[in-house]
Scaffold this motif. Structure first.
Motif, PDB file in Angstrom:
ATOM      1  N   TYR A  32      -8.105   2.177  -2.305  1.00 32.63           N
ATOM      2  CA  TYR A  32      -7.441   3.234  -1.559  1.00 32.63           C
ATOM      3  C   TYR A  32      -6.704   2.635  -0.356  1.00 32.63           C
ATOM      4  O   TYR A  32      -7.198   1.713   0.298  1.00 32.63           O
ATOM      5  CB  TYR A  32      -8.487   4.247  -1.093  1.00 32.63           C
ATOM      6  CG  TYR A  32      -7.954   5.450  -0.363  1.00 32.63           C
ATOM      7  CD1 TYR A  32      -6.894   6.179  -0.864  1.00 32.63           C
ATOM      8  CD2 TYR A  32      -8.554   5.886   0.819  1.00 32.63           C
ATOM      9  CE1 TYR A  32      -6.422   7.293  -0.203  1.00 32.63           C
ATOM     10  CE2 TYR A  32      -8.098   7.008   1.484  1.00 32.63           C
ATOM     11  CZ  TYR A  32      -7.026   7.704   0.973  1.00 32.63           C
ATOM     12  OH  TYR A  32      -6.566   8.821   1.617  1.00 32.63           O
ATOM     13  N   ALA A  33      -5.522   3.149  -0.046  1.00 29.21           N
ATOM     14  CA  ALA A  33      -4.678   2.570   0.999  1.00 29.21           C
ATOM     15  C   ALA A  33      -5.238   2.738   2.402  1.00 29.21           C
ATOM     16  O   ALA A  33      -4.711   2.123   3.333  1.00 29.21           O
ATOM     17  CB  ALA A  33      -3.279   3.197   0.925  1.00 29.21           C
ATOM     18  N   ASP A  34      -6.267   3.534   2.570  1.00 30.36           N
ATOM     19  CA  ASP A  34      -6.875   3.659   3.887  1.00 30.36           C
ATOM     20  C   ASP A  34      -8.286   3.056   3.893  1.00 30.36           C
ATOM     21  O   ASP A  34      -9.098   3.392   4.739  1.00 30.36           O
ATOM     22  CB  ASP A  34      -6.942   5.127   4.329  1.00 30.36           C
ATOM     23  CG  ASP A  34      -7.103   5.255   5.838  1.00 30.36           C
ATOM     24  OD1 ASP A  34      -6.620   4.370   6.557  1.00 30.36           O
ATOM     25  OD2 ASP A  34      -7.718   6.236   6.291  1.00 30.36           O
TER      26      ASP A  34
ATOM     27  N   SER B  83       0.859  -1.183   0.000  1.00 28.03           N
ATOM     28  CA  SER B  83       0.000   0.000   0.000  1.00 28.03           C
ATOM     29  C   SER B  83       0.891   1.226   0.000  1.00 28.03           C
ATOM     30  O   SER B  83       1.940   1.245   0.659  1.00 28.03           O
ATOM     31  CB  SER B  83      -0.919   0.000   1.227  1.00 28.03           C
ATOM     32  OG  SER B  83      -1.896  -1.018   1.122  1.00 28.03           O
TER      33      SER B  83
ATOM     34  N   HIS C  10      -0.823   2.108  13.181  1.00 24.38           N
ATOM     35  CA  HIS C  10      -1.424   2.204  11.850  1.00 24.38           C
ATOM     36  C   HIS C  10      -0.926   3.400  11.048  1.00 24.38           C
ATOM     37  O   HIS C  10      -1.188   3.492   9.855  1.00 24.38           O
ATOM     38  CB  HIS C  10      -2.958   2.210  11.939  1.00 24.38           C
ATOM     39  CG  HIS C  10      -3.593   3.537  12.197  1.00 24.38           C
ATOM     40  ND1 HIS C  10      -3.705   4.077  13.463  1.00 24.38           N
ATOM     41  CD2 HIS C  10      -4.190   4.416  11.359  1.00 24.38           C
ATOM     42  CE1 HIS C  10      -4.326   5.233  13.390  1.00 24.38           C
ATOM     43  NE2 HIS C  10      -4.634   5.478  12.129  1.00 24.38           N
TER      44      HIS C  10
ATOM     45  N   GLY D  25      -3.895   1.383  -2.813  1.00 21.15           N
ATOM     46  CA  GLY D  25      -3.915   0.307  -1.835  1.00 21.15           C
ATOM     47  C   GLY D  25      -3.389  -1.007  -2.380  1.00 21.15           C
ATOM     48  O   GLY D  25      -3.162  -1.169  -3.581  1.00 21.15           O
TER      49      GLY D  25
ATOM     50  N   LYS E 242      -7.411  10.872  -3.334  1.00 18.49           N
ATOM     51  CA  LYS E 242      -7.401  10.707  -1.893  1.00 18.49           C
ATOM     52  C   LYS E 242      -8.603  11.448  -1.299  1.00 18.49           C
ATOM     53  O   LYS E 242      -8.847  12.601  -1.612  1.00 18.49           O
ATOM     54  CB  LYS E 242      -6.120  11.269  -1.285  1.00 18.49           C
ATOM     55  CG  LYS E 242      -4.830  10.768  -1.936  1.00 18.49           C
ATOM     56  CD  LYS E 242      -3.626  11.463  -1.315  1.00 18.49           C
ATOM     57  CE  LYS E 242      -2.344  11.094  -2.022  1.00 18.49           C
ATOM     58  NZ  LYS E 242      -2.256  11.733  -3.361  1.00 18.49           N
TER      59      LYS E 242
ATOM     60  N   GLN F 219       3.552   9.518  -1.346  1.00 21.00           N
ATOM     61  CA  GLN F 219       2.549   8.514  -1.024  1.00 21.00           C
ATOM     62  C   GLN F 219       1.324   8.702  -1.916  1.00 21.00           C
ATOM     63  O   GLN F 219       0.448   9.503  -1.607  1.00 21.00           O
ATOM     64  CB  GLN F 219       2.159   8.607   0.451  1.00 21.00           C
ATOM     65  CG  GLN F 219       3.356   8.384   1.367  1.00 21.00           C
ATOM     66  CD  GLN F 219       2.930   7.999   2.764  1.00 21.00           C
ATOM     67  OE1 GLN F 219       1.992   7.252   2.961  1.00 21.00           O
ATOM     68  NE2 GLN F 219       3.624   8.530   3.745  1.00 21.00           N
TER      69      GLN F 219
ATOM     70  N   THR G 261      -1.053   7.263   2.532  1.00 24.59           N
ATOM     71  CA  THR G 261      -2.174   8.176   2.302  1.00 24.59           C
ATOM     72  C   THR G 261      -1.680   9.611   2.308  1.00 24.59           C
ATOM     73  O   THR G 261      -0.544   9.885   2.674  1.00 24.59           O
ATOM     74  CB  THR G 261      -3.245   8.000   3.386  1.00 24.59           C
ATOM     75  OG1 THR G 261      -2.640   8.170   4.676  1.00 24.59           O
ATOM     76  CG2 THR G 261      -3.859   6.610   3.325  1.00 24.59           C
TER      77      THR G 261
ATOM     78  N   TRP H 100      -7.846  -2.268   5.083  1.00 26.29           N
ATOM     79  CA  TRP H 100      -7.246  -2.981   6.216  1.00 26.29           C
ATOM     80  C   TRP H 100      -8.117  -2.831   7.453  1.00 26.29           C
ATOM     81  O   TRP H 100      -8.882  -1.887   7.603  1.00 26.29           O
ATOM     82  CB  TRP H 100      -5.831  -2.471   6.511  1.00 26.29           C
ATOM     83  CG  TRP H 100      -5.749  -0.991   6.794  1.00 26.29           C
ATOM     84  CD1 TRP H 100      -5.468  -0.002   5.895  1.00 26.29           C
ATOM     85  CD2 TRP H 100      -5.990  -0.323   8.042  1.00 26.29           C
ATOM     86  NE1 TRP H 100      -5.497   1.240   6.501  1.00 26.29           N
ATOM     87  CE2 TRP H 100      -5.810   1.067   7.821  1.00 26.29           C
ATOM     88  CE3 TRP H 100      -6.325  -0.757   9.323  1.00 26.29           C
ATOM     89  CZ2 TRP H 100      -5.969   2.017   8.842  1.00 26.29           C
ATOM     90  CZ3 TRP H 100      -6.475   0.180  10.335  1.00 26.29           C
ATOM     91  CH2 TRP H 100      -6.291   1.560  10.084  1.00 26.29           C
TER      92      TRP H 100
ATOM     93  N   ARG I  63      -1.096   0.399   5.671  1.00 23.46           N
ATOM     94  CA  ARG I  63      -0.987   1.437   4.649  1.00 23.46           C
ATOM     95  C   ARG I  63       0.416   1.989   4.461  1.00 23.46           C
ATOM     96  O   ARG I  63       0.654   2.782   3.555  1.00 23.46           O
ATOM     97  CB  ARG I  63      -1.970   2.564   4.941  1.00 23.46           C
ATOM     98  CG  ARG I  63      -1.652   3.423   6.146  1.00 23.46           C
ATOM     99  CD  ARG I  63      -2.832   4.328   6.434  1.00 23.46           C
ATOM    100  NE  ARG I  63      -2.511   5.391   7.352  1.00 23.46           N
ATOM    101  CZ  ARG I  63      -3.424   6.134   7.957  1.00 23.46           C
ATOM    102  NH1 ARG I  63      -4.708   5.921   7.724  1.00 23.46           N
ATOM    103  NH2 ARG I  63      -3.077   7.097   8.763  1.00 23.46           N
ATOM    104  N   GLN I  64       1.379   1.588   5.282  1.00 30.03           N
ATOM    105  CA  GLN I  64       2.750   2.069   5.115  1.00 30.03           C
ATOM    106  C   GLN I  64       3.704   0.984   4.638  1.00 30.03           C
ATOM    107  O   GLN I  64       4.926   1.093   4.817  1.00 30.03           O
ATOM    108  CB  GLN I  64       3.256   2.648   6.435  1.00 30.03           C
ATOM    109  CG  GLN I  64       2.604   3.963   6.828  1.00 30.03           C
ATOM    110  CD  GLN I  64       2.934   5.082   5.860  1.00 30.03           C
ATOM    111  OE1 GLN I  64       3.937   5.037   5.162  1.00 30.03           O
ATOM    112  NE2 GLN I  64       2.094   6.087   5.805  1.00 30.03           N
TER     113      GLN I  64
END
Length: 358
Positions: free
Chosen positions: A283-285, A83, A235, A100, A130, A96, A86, A288, A246-247
């Protein structure tokens, strides 16, 4: 035989046929209706159970494909799908884009063409939409410089393989919090680990679990870039003990780091879109959850909107399958975890390198 005799015989047969006719009385009709009603009442639960069984099998297949896709990606790249953070995480100056891990997995889900379209729209180069920078459909005002990016339109493409048939959310009509347009959502979330999502200051402390058998929400190190004041919360950074967070762009997760065993480590599980505002598919947020929150917590809430907005408690694994939640593990196997599963053991199964004996 004379005509008189023939007439008598004919007349007698008519009389006999007429006297032999019968019809339902009102009481008999009501009894038949009652019997039919009982049969329907007995049959309906069986039909519903059969339908749910079919939905659960389809959901299991979806998870299986996601798990195999992630494993194939790892086999090709040497690490699991990543990912790209964000927009509000600085990450020491690392760009960034916000894409995701599901987006990275698309080529291994028979969605190479969709992946190529995202790539052509610079989704991996800082142009991934985003939160609220994707406005409604054209005409679009140019907001923040990238609100008219082609990736905004791609965000609406709903893949059936990312949606559990038992999850009753109107996935293609969902407008999550902080998004100004409809976007595709996902019922499947990567396992972050068992971190305490307490940084919001809302009610995250409900599940800090100091007395848990495996209180692995504690972290020995603190990343000053993000969570200096929240030693239990990973997180924002790279300390998470799961496989998807996300990281991971900063520290991609490799199979070699799953020291607890592939068959003991949960990789992806289910969620209910309507009860988690962070469910944007690409989307990375939005891809998860944390196992710090008990299985199926909040599924019977009387106020879904309020629960969804309390994000630190909403980002747990849950499903509409009666009695539990399905997960795909790091070895590609799919398991149904019962609601009665010990919470400490559940949390232990969501970490890759804690050394717990399951």
């Amino acid at each position: 035989m004379n005509k008189k005799l023939i007439g008598r015989v004919h007349h007698g047969s008519l009389k006999k046929q007429t006297s032999g006719e019968s019809a339902f009385t009102l009481v008999e009709l009501l009894v038949v209706i009652a019997i039919i009603g009982v049969l329907v009442a007995l049959l309906l639960p069986a039909v519903q159970a059969a339908r749910e069984a079919a939905r659960r099998i389809q959901c299991s297949n979806n998870l299986k494909q996601l798990g195999l896709g992630a494993l194939n990606y790892e086999s090709a790249r040497g690490y699991f799908p990543i990912s790209y953070g964000t927009g509000w995480d600085n990450a020491g100056g690392i760009d960034q884009p916000g894409a995701g891990w599901i987006l990275s997995t698309l080529p291994y889900l028979e969605q190479q063409s969709l992946y190529d379209r995202f790539a052509a729209a610079s989704a991996f180069e800082g142009k991934m939409p985003k939160t609220n920078i994707c406005p409604d459909r054209p005409p679009r005002p140019r907001n923040a410089g990238i609100s008219s990016a082609p990736a905004c339109d791609l965000m609406e493409i709903q893949l059936a393989s990312l949606h559990c048939p038992s999850d009753d959310a109107e996935t293609e009509e969902e407008i999550p919090p902080n998004w100004a347009r409809k976007v595709a959502t996902t019922s499947y979330k990567g396992v972050l680990g068992d971190t305490w999502l307490g940084s919001s200051g809302q009610s995250g402390s409900v599940f800090h679990n100091n007395s848990a058998r495996y209180p692995s929400g504690n972290y020995d190190t603190i990343d000053p870039r993000y969570s200096a004041s929240n030693p239990r919360d990973c997180h924002h950074d790279t300390r998470c003990r799961g496989i998807f967070f996300r990281q991971t762009l900063q520290e991609p997760i490799k199979i070699g780091s799953i020291s607890d065993g592939m068959s003991n480590t949960a990789m992806v599980g289910e969620d209910i879109v309507a009860l988690n505002g962070h469910s944007v598919a690409f989307y990375a947020d939005g891809d998860w959850n944390s196992c710090n929150i008990p299985l199926n917590y909040g599924t019977n809430t009387p106020n879904p909107t309020a629960f969804r907005n309390d994000w630190s408690n909403a980002r747990g694994f849950k499903s509409r399958h009666p009695g539990g939640v399905q997960f795909v593990y790091a070895d590609g196997s799919v398991h149904f975890l019962d609601d009665a599963t010990d919470h400490g053991l559940f949390r232990a199964s969501c970490t890759r390198n804690e050394g717990e004996a399951l």
